[in-house]
Design a protein around this motif. Structure first.
Motif, PDB file in Angstrom:
ATOM      1  N   PHE A 109       3.706  -1.195   3.843  1.00 29.37           N
ATOM      2  CA  PHE A 109       3.325   0.199   3.635  1.00 29.37           C
ATOM      3  C   PHE A 109       4.528   0.962   3.098  1.00 29.37           C
ATOM      4  O   PHE A 109       5.655   0.787   3.567  1.00 29.37           O
ATOM      5  N   VAL A 110       4.279   1.803   2.105  1.00 31.09           N
ATOM      6  CA  VAL A 110       5.328   2.611   1.496  1.00 31.09           C
ATOM      7  C   VAL A 110       4.937   4.074   1.646  1.00 31.09           C
ATOM      8  O   VAL A 110       3.951   4.533   1.058  1.00 31.09           O
ATOM      9  N   ASP A 111       5.690   4.804   2.448  1.00 31.40           N
ATOM     10  CA  ASP A 111       5.435   6.232   2.667  1.00 31.40           C
ATOM     11  C   ASP A 111       6.187   7.015   1.593  1.00 31.40           C
ATOM     12  O   ASP A 111       7.412   7.114   1.620  1.00 31.40           O
ATOM     13  N   ILE A 112       5.436   7.540   0.624  1.00 34.69           N
ATOM     14  CA  ILE A 112       6.028   8.174  -0.551  1.00 34.69           C
ATOM     15  C   ILE A 112       6.037   9.688  -0.370  1.00 34.69           C
ATOM     16  O   ILE A 112       5.120  10.269   0.201  1.00 34.69           O
ATOM     17  N   CYS A 133       0.839  -1.197   0.000  1.00 35.24           N
ATOM     18  CA  CYS A 133       0.000   0.000   0.000  1.00 35.24           C
ATOM     19  C   CYS A 133       0.872   1.243   0.000  1.00 35.24           C
ATOM     20  O   CYS A 133       1.679   1.446   0.917  1.00 35.24           O
ATOM     21  N   GLY A 134       0.757   2.070  -1.013  1.00 36.14           N
ATOM     22  CA  GLY A 134       1.485   3.325  -1.077  1.00 36.14           C
ATOM     23  C   GLY A 134       0.712   4.436  -0.390  1.00 36.14           C
ATOM     24  O   GLY A 134      -0.482   4.613  -0.633  1.00 36.14           O
ATOM     25  N   ILE A 135       1.369   5.154   0.493  1.00 36.06           N
ATOM     26  CA  ILE A 135       0.745   6.274   1.199  1.00 36.06           C
ATOM     27  C   ILE A 135       1.133   7.550   0.475  1.00 36.06           C
ATOM     28  O   ILE A 135       2.310   7.931   0.445  1.00 36.06           O
ATOM     29  N   ILE A 136       0.147   8.213  -0.145  1.00 33.65           N
ATOM     30  CA  ILE A 136       0.411   9.401  -0.946  1.00 33.65           C
ATOM     31  C   ILE A 136      -0.407  10.582  -0.441  1.00 33.65           C
ATOM     32  O   ILE A 136      -1.294  10.441   0.385  1.00 33.65           O
ATOM     33  N   GLY A 137      -0.106  11.761  -0.984  1.00 39.02           N
ATOM     34  CA  GLY A 137      -0.831  12.975  -0.628  1.00 39.02           C
ATOM     35  C   GLY A 137       0.076  14.180  -0.761  1.00 39.02           C
ATOM     36  O   GLY A 137       1.262  14.058  -1.082  1.00 39.02           O
ATOM     37  N   LEU A 138      -0.471  15.345  -0.515  1.00 38.83           N
ATOM     38  CA  LEU A 138       0.319  16.569  -0.518  1.00 38.83           C
ATOM     39  C   LEU A 138       1.297  16.549   0.661  1.00 38.83           C
ATOM     40  O   LEU A 138       1.116  15.781   1.612  1.00 38.83           O
ATOM     41  N   PRO A 139       2.306  17.409   0.649  1.00 40.07           N
ATOM     42  CA  PRO A 139       3.173  17.536   1.833  1.00 40.07           C
ATOM     43  C   PRO A 139       2.374  18.024   3.044  1.00 40.07           C
ATOM     44  O   PRO A 139       1.367  18.731   2.904  1.00 40.07           O
ATOM     45  N   ASN A 140       2.810  17.630   4.212  1.00 40.80           N
ATOM     46  CA  ASN A 140       2.240  18.116   5.479  1.00 40.80           C
ATOM     47  C   ASN A 140       0.778  17.741   5.699  1.00 40.80           C
ATOM     48  O   ASN A 140       0.031  18.500   6.320  1.00 40.80           O
ATOM     49  N   VAL A 141       0.371  16.578   5.197  1.00 41.23           N
ATOM     50  CA  VAL A 141      -0.996  16.130   5.467  1.00 41.23           C
ATOM     51  C   VAL A 141      -1.019  15.055   6.551  1.00 41.23           C
ATOM     52  O   VAL A 141      -2.092  14.592   6.943  1.00 41.23           O
ATOM     53  N   TYR A 145       7.689  20.489   7.353  1.00 40.42           N
ATOM     54  CA  TYR A 145       8.143  21.191   6.154  1.00 40.42           C
ATOM     55  C   TYR A 145       8.031  20.235   4.969  1.00 40.42           C
ATOM     56  O   TYR A 145       8.103  19.005   5.131  1.00 40.42           O
ATOM     57  N   PRO A 146       7.813  20.789   3.768  1.00 41.82           N
ATOM     58  CA  PRO A 146       7.619  19.928   2.607  1.00 41.82           C
ATOM     59  C   PRO A 146       8.851  19.091   2.297  1.00 41.82           C
ATOM     60  O   PRO A 146       9.980  19.482   2.560  1.00 41.82           O
ATOM     61  N   PHE A 147       8.598  17.903   1.728  1.00 37.91           N
ATOM     62  CA  PHE A 147       9.631  16.997   1.239  1.00 37.91           C
ATOM     63  C   PHE A 147      10.518  16.463   2.359  1.00 37.91           C
ATOM     64  O   PHE A 147      11.685  16.194   2.161  1.00 37.91           O
ATOM     65  N   CYS A 148       9.947  16.348   3.554  1.00 40.84           N
ATOM     66  CA  CYS A 148      10.674  15.687   4.642  1.00 40.84           C
ATOM     67  C   CYS A 148      11.025  14.258   4.227  1.00 40.84           C
ATOM     68  O   CYS A 148      12.098  13.769   4.507  1.00 40.84           O
ATOM     69  N   THR A 149      10.069  13.597   3.548  1.00 40.17           N
ATOM     70  CA  THR A 149      10.299  12.237   3.064  1.00 40.17           C
ATOM     71  C   THR A 149      10.805  12.316   1.636  1.00 40.17           C
ATOM     72  O   THR A 149      10.109  12.794   0.761  1.00 40.17           O
ATOM     73  N   ILE A 150      12.017  11.868   1.395  1.00 46.03           N
ATOM     74  CA  ILE A 150      12.580  11.912   0.041  1.00 46.03           C
ATOM     75  C   ILE A 150      12.585  10.508  -0.548  1.00 46.03           C
ATOM     76  O   ILE A 150      11.909  10.214  -1.522  1.00 46.03           O
ATOM     77  N   GLU A 151      13.350   9.609   0.052  1.00 43.13           N
ATOM     78  CA  GLU A 151      13.259   8.216  -0.347  1.00 43.13           C
ATOM     79  C   GLU A 151      12.057   7.597   0.372  1.00 43.13           C
ATOM     80  O   GLU A 151      11.762   7.951   1.510  1.00 43.13           O
ATOM     81  N   PRO A 152      11.350   6.683  -0.273  1.00 39.24           N
ATOM     82  CA  PRO A 152      10.175   6.106   0.383  1.00 39.24           C
ATOM     83  C   PRO A 152      10.573   5.286   1.603  1.00 39.24           C
ATOM     84  O   PRO A 152      11.537   4.530   1.570  1.00 39.24           O
TER      85      PRO A 152
END
Length: 365
Positions: A70-73, A5-13, A32-39
């Motif tokens: 789970f994959v936090d993208i 399951c890929g976890i997607i969405g805008l930054p900071n949600v 802050y945006p793009f805290c997660t870079i590699e999944p």
């Protein structure tokens, strides 16, 4: 493995906060945006009370549950399909998952910045889906261009492929996701699977709410439900903050804590229920004196293919499947009791596996 399951969405949600809570993987979560870079990857066992009952009756040496990855993208922004933010990296990671959990911010908090300045769930959903759709459109147009060149030779196969791709291109241009495209037969379905389109993946919307709206009665959640109803998608309401608190508690205290907040099941349980429904999955079991193992397959899977999940020899040399229904085992109290009651099913290659089946595969290679 149950599914990915890929976890997607805008930054900071709240993607990484929720990911941390349900997987205890310790992914970085910051404002802050793009805290997660590699999944970030987290594999969790699927809670299934049937495992405990089967183990009690059969006494295996160990119990192996089925799992979900789970994959936090990384958070996606407007323009990702053309490389904005982490654009191409984000979209590549999505290709590798079975289903998408689209986290939608459904709370106000002046201390947590929103990339577009205000909270608007419908707009936020459209931003993400538009970027996925635009990337799919690029994929189809590139393939179509190549196929049309090959079709000039007069070969009928690239000509039919070009006709299919043209239909898909027009479908995407109209703003419709690939999952709503009508295919005509297995050949077309196979051709489209090879494209690995992003918007063909099943989606559940996950409303991240504040603790006081854990029941999901707020206006933001209603907005998400409206979008989901239009698309035939599932909706899960969770509070990432509550889930983070639950993750810190001993397992035996979690249920009582949730019930005190008026919440019937954890975020993980909600993910699993929706995910299995979206992907039409079921669980069957194998058991002997050494091991009880849960396995996940798609609904409609026949016995030989289910056996292949356990070991390739089971499918290759399949003879028959001896099946005990979970409810029968619990009611009769033992495998011997099931046999004496005439409830042991003996099935051939055409048997379609049912949820809760306990199967012993007979094979010869």
């Amino acid at each position: 493995m149950g599914f990915t399951c890929g976890i997607i969405g805008l930054p900071n949600v709240g993607k990484s906060t929720l990911f941390n809570a349900i997987t205890a993987a310790g992914a970085e979560a910051s404002n802050y945006p793009f805290c997660t870079i590699e999944p970030n990857l987290g594999v969790v066992a699927v809670p299934d009370p049937r495992l405990g009952e089967i183990a009690r009756i059969c006494g295996p040496g160990r119990v192996v549950p089925t799992t979900i990855e789970f994959v936090d993208i990384a958070g996606l922004v407007k323009g990702a399909s053309t490389g904005e933010g982490l654009g191409n990296t984000f979209l590549m990671h999505i290709r590798n998952v079975d289903a998408l959990a689209h986290i939608v911010r459904c709370f106000d908090d002046p201390n947590v910045v929103h990339v577009d300045g205000t909270v608007n769930p419908r707009r936020d959903i459209e931003v993400v889906e538009t970027e996925l759709l635009l990337r799919d459109l690029d994929t189809v147009e590139e393939k179509l261009s190549d196929t049309q060149k090959r079709a000039k030779s007069g070969d009928k196969k690239p000509q039919s492929e070009a006709a299919l791709l043209t239909r898909m291109r027009d479908h995407l241009r109209s703003g419709r996701l690939a999952q709503y495209f009508h295919t005509e037969g297995e050949e077309e379905e196979s051709a489209l699977r090879e494209l690995h389109l992003l918007t063909v993946k099943p989606v559940m919307y996950v409303c991240n709410v504040q603790e006081e709206d854990a029941a999901g009665q707020g206006e933001y959640v209603r907005s998400v439900r409206e979008v989901a109803a239009e698309e035939g998608a599932g909706v899960v309401v969770v509070s990432a903050e509550v889930e983070a608190e639950v993750a810190e508690l001993p397992v035996e205290e979690r249920g009582e804590f949730l019930r005190g907040l008026g919440i019937e099941e954890s975020g993980l349980d909600k993910f699993i229920r929706q995910g299995y429904g979206l992907l039409h999955l079921l669980t069957f079991f194998t058991v002997n004196e050494k091991e009880l193992h849960a396995w996940t397959v798609r609904q409609g899977t026949r016995a030989p293919q289910a056996g292949g999940k356990v070991h390739t020899d089971f499918e290759r040399g399949f003879i028959r499947a001896e099946v005990v229904r979970y409810d029968d085992l619990v009611r009769m109290g033992s495998e011997q009791g099931v046999k004496e009651a005439g409830l042991l099913g003996v099935h051939g290659r055409d048997y379609v596996v049912q949820d809760g089946d306990i199967i012993f595969f007979r094979f010869h290679v």
